[in-house]
Design an enzyme around this catalytic site. Structure first.
Site, short mmCIF file in Angstrom:
data_model
loop_
_atom_site.label_atom_id
_atom_site.label_comp_id
_atom_site.label_asym_id
_atom_site.label_seq_id
_atom_site.Cartn_x
_atom_site.Cartn_y
_atom_site.Cartn_z
N GLY A 15 14.68 44.14 53.82
CA GLY A 15 13.29 44.20 53.32
C GLY A 15 12.42 45.04 54.23
N ALA A 26 7.61 55.45 67.41
CA ALA A 26 7.81 55.19 68.84
C ALA A 26 9.23 55.57 69.27
CB ALA A 26 7.54 53.72 69.15
N ARG A 76 19.55 47.25 50.54
CA ARG A 76 20.42 46.10 50.83
C ARG A 76 21.79 46.53 50.31
NH1 ARG A 76 16.94 42.02 52.38
NH2 ARG A 76 14.98 41.76 51.28
N SER A 77 22.62 47.09 51.20
CA SER A 77 23.86 47.74 50.77
C SER A 77 25.01 46.75 50.57
CB SER A 77 24.28 48.80 51.80
OG SER A 77 25.55 49.31 51.49
N ASP A 107 18.06 39.52 59.64
CA ASP A 107 19.38 39.04 60.08
C ASP A 107 20.54 39.78 59.41
OD1 ASP A 107 18.83 37.60 57.67
OD2 ASP A 107 20.49 36.25 58.17
N THR A 109 20.64 42.92 58.64
CA THR A 109 20.76 44.18 59.38
C THR A 109 21.47 43.97 60.71
OG1 THR A 109 18.67 44.85 58.40
CG2 THR A 109 19.39 46.09 60.33
N THR A 130 11.17 42.21 60.23
CA THR A 130 11.14 41.37 59.02
C THR A 130 9.85 40.57 59.02
OG1 THR A 130 12.08 39.42 57.93
CG2 THR A 130 12.59 39.67 60.26
N ILE A 131 9.28 40.39 57.83
CA ILE A 131 8.04 39.60 57.78
C ILE A 131 8.33 38.12 58.04
CG2 ILE A 131 6.88 41.18 56.18
CD1 ILE A 131 7.39 39.00 53.97
N ASP A 132 9.60 37.70 57.93
CA ASP A 132 9.93 36.27 57.95
C ASP A 132 9.81 35.62 59.34
OD1 ASP A 132 10.51 36.64 55.29
OD2 ASP A 132 12.67 36.82 55.61
N ASP A 134 12.04 35.06 61.48
CA ASP A 134 13.07 34.03 61.57
C ASP A 134 14.21 34.41 62.52
OD1 ASP A 134 13.98 36.10 60.01
OD2 ASP A 134 14.91 34.84 58.49
N ARG A 176 11.82 33.52 53.01
CA ARG A 176 13.22 33.22 52.68
C ARG A 176 13.54 31.76 52.97
NH1 ARG A 176 17.20 36.99 51.40
NH2 ARG A 176 16.05 38.67 52.33
N GLY A 190 -6.86 26.65 56.44
CA GLY A 190 -7.36 25.28 56.28
C GLY A 190 -6.76 24.58 55.07
N ALA A 191 -5.45 24.83 54.84
CA ALA A 191 -4.80 24.19 53.68
C ALA A 191 -4.71 22.68 53.88
CB ALA A 191 -3.41 24.78 53.50
N HIS A 254 5.57 40.02 46.69
CA HIS A 254 5.74 41.22 47.51
C HIS A 254 4.44 41.81 48.02
CE1 HIS A 254 9.77 40.84 45.87
NE2 HIS A 254 10.16 41.59 46.88
O1 F6P Z 1 13.18 39.03 54.21
C1 F6P Z 1 11.97 39.48 53.70
C2 F6P Z 1 11.75 38.95 52.31
O2 F6P Z 1 10.51 39.43 51.84
C3 F6P Z 1 11.82 37.43 52.16
O3 F6P Z 1 10.65 36.79 52.58
C4 F6P Z 1 12.11 37.28 50.69
O4 F6P Z 1 12.77 36.07 50.43
C5 F6P Z 1 13.00 38.46 50.42
O5 F6P Z 1 12.76 39.41 51.45
C6 F6P Z 1 12.81 39.12 49.08
O6 F6P Z 1 13.74 40.15 48.98
P1 F6P Z 1 13.72 41.27 47.85
O7 F6P Z 1 12.54 42.16 48.12
O8 F6P Z 1 15.01 41.99 48.02
O9 F6P Z 1 13.57 40.55 46.56
#
Ligand code: F6P
Length: 322
Positions: A15, A26, A76-77, A107, A109, A130-132, A134, A176, A190-191, A254
């Site tokens: 992603g 950089a 995503r190959s 992960d 990658t 990654t935005i996650d 994780d 994810r 503030g959820a 997205h």
């Molecule tokens: O890993 C980044 C991410 O945006 C996850 O948060 C999400 O689950 C996934 O990718 C979505 O993947 P795709 O854009 O391939 O649907």
């Protein structure tokens, strides 16, 4: 004996994440400063298989710092998951005389980078893109800060409507299987309720909390994807069936991946880009170059996905208390 580096290849994979372009910039500029030719591989591992290698220069990276997405594109190959695909990818690294590789992504990658190292002895380092957020071995991943801010801005807007109508809103954020975005965004907006995949919750307890919150003008529930409920719509349906609760749902999706990176992401991406090149030159391989506090760290690639980056306890306490 220390290896001499003439060409370093870089690519982004999985992603896209805001800040990847600042990272590419950089890496390219650090390579040039160190007398190395930077080679961009377009379209991630798929591009490595197809031989999409292009020599980059400083000019190619002008105006990249604030751009979302990735200049090098990504994929995503499926083919790279096969031994035949990896053989082709390796043969292209040999053909283009690549001395070291920098792989930026999540992960998936980093798993791929680990295979190139194990199967072919490729000099390779990973960087966390990654935005996650994780990945173990770095406090923050490139893109997490921007994605969280984008989600927070959207939720602030939804809150206006929730507040005006006195409604319950269930908002699903990405991540994810990790709740880092959900937790940070939930606290910062503030959820009333924050549901993360790391922690199961009883639907009756959720209903009790929603009831208690009824005295307020609105209720915002943040649900991270990948948890016990299959997202916002599933949770809303269960609340309706079991307790006749009416809730509006929004899946941010997205929108969280795009846009211009925040200052924090630009600086992190730049720092990790310089460090990735210098780590290869210093002889590191099969590690992820991350950052803890302000220090660059090197974590063996398998640890980055095998060890779990936990949500900090104080965040659970804040979510509960506030
Ligand atoms: O890993 C980044 C991410 O945006 C996850 O948060 C999400 O689950 C996934 O990718 C979505 O993947 P795709 O854009 O391939 O649907």
């Amino acid at each position: 004996m220390k290896k001499t580096f003439k060409k370093i290849a870089l690519f982004t994979s999985g992603g896209d994440a805001p800040g990847m372009n600042a990272h590419i910039r950089a890496i390219v500029r650090t390579c040039i400063a160190r007398g190395i030719e930077p080679i961009g591989i377009f379209n991630g591992y798929q591009g490595m298989i197809e031989g999409r290698f292009v020599s980059l220069n400083r000019k190619a990276t002008v105006n990249l710092i604030d751009e979302g997405g990735t200049y090098l594109k990504t994929s995503r190959s499926e083919e790279f998951k096969t031994p035949e695909g990896r053989e082709k990818a390796y043969q292209n690294l040999v053909k283009f005389e690549i001395d070291g590789v920098i792989a930026c992504g999540g992960d998936g990658t980093l798993r791929g980078a680990n295979l190139l190292y194990k199967e072919y002895g490729v000099n390779i380092v990973g960087t966390p893109g990654t935005i996650d957020n994780d990945l173990y071995g770095t406090y923050y991943t490139i893109g997490f800060d921007t994605a969280s801010n984008t989600a927070a801005e959207a939720i602030d807007r939804i809150r206006d409507t929730a507040d005006s109508h006195g409604r319950i809103f269930i908002i699903e954020v990405m991540g994810r299987h990790a709740g880092h975005i959900a937790m940070d965004v939930g606290i910062s907006c503030g959820a009333e309720l924050i549901l993360v995949p790391e922690k199961a919750s009883d639907i009756a307890d959720l209903y009790a909390t929603i009831n208690r919150m009824g005295e307020h003008t609105r209720t915002i529930i943040i649900v991270g994807e990948g948890g016990q409920y299959e997202g916002a719509v599933d949770l809303a349906t269960r609340l309706k069936i079991n307790f006749n609760v009416d809730a509006k749902t929004t899946v941010l999706g997205h929108i969280q991946r795009g846009g211009s990176p925040t200052v924090r992401d630009r600086v992190l991406a730049s720092h990790l880009g310089m460090a990735a090149v210098d780590s290869l030159l210093a002889g590191h391989s099969n590690v992820m170059v991350g950052r803890v506090y302000h220090n660059i760290t090197h974590t063996p690639l398998p640890e980055t996905w095998e060890k779990k980056k936990k949500i900090q306890n104080y965040l659970y306490q804040l979510a509960e208390l506030l």
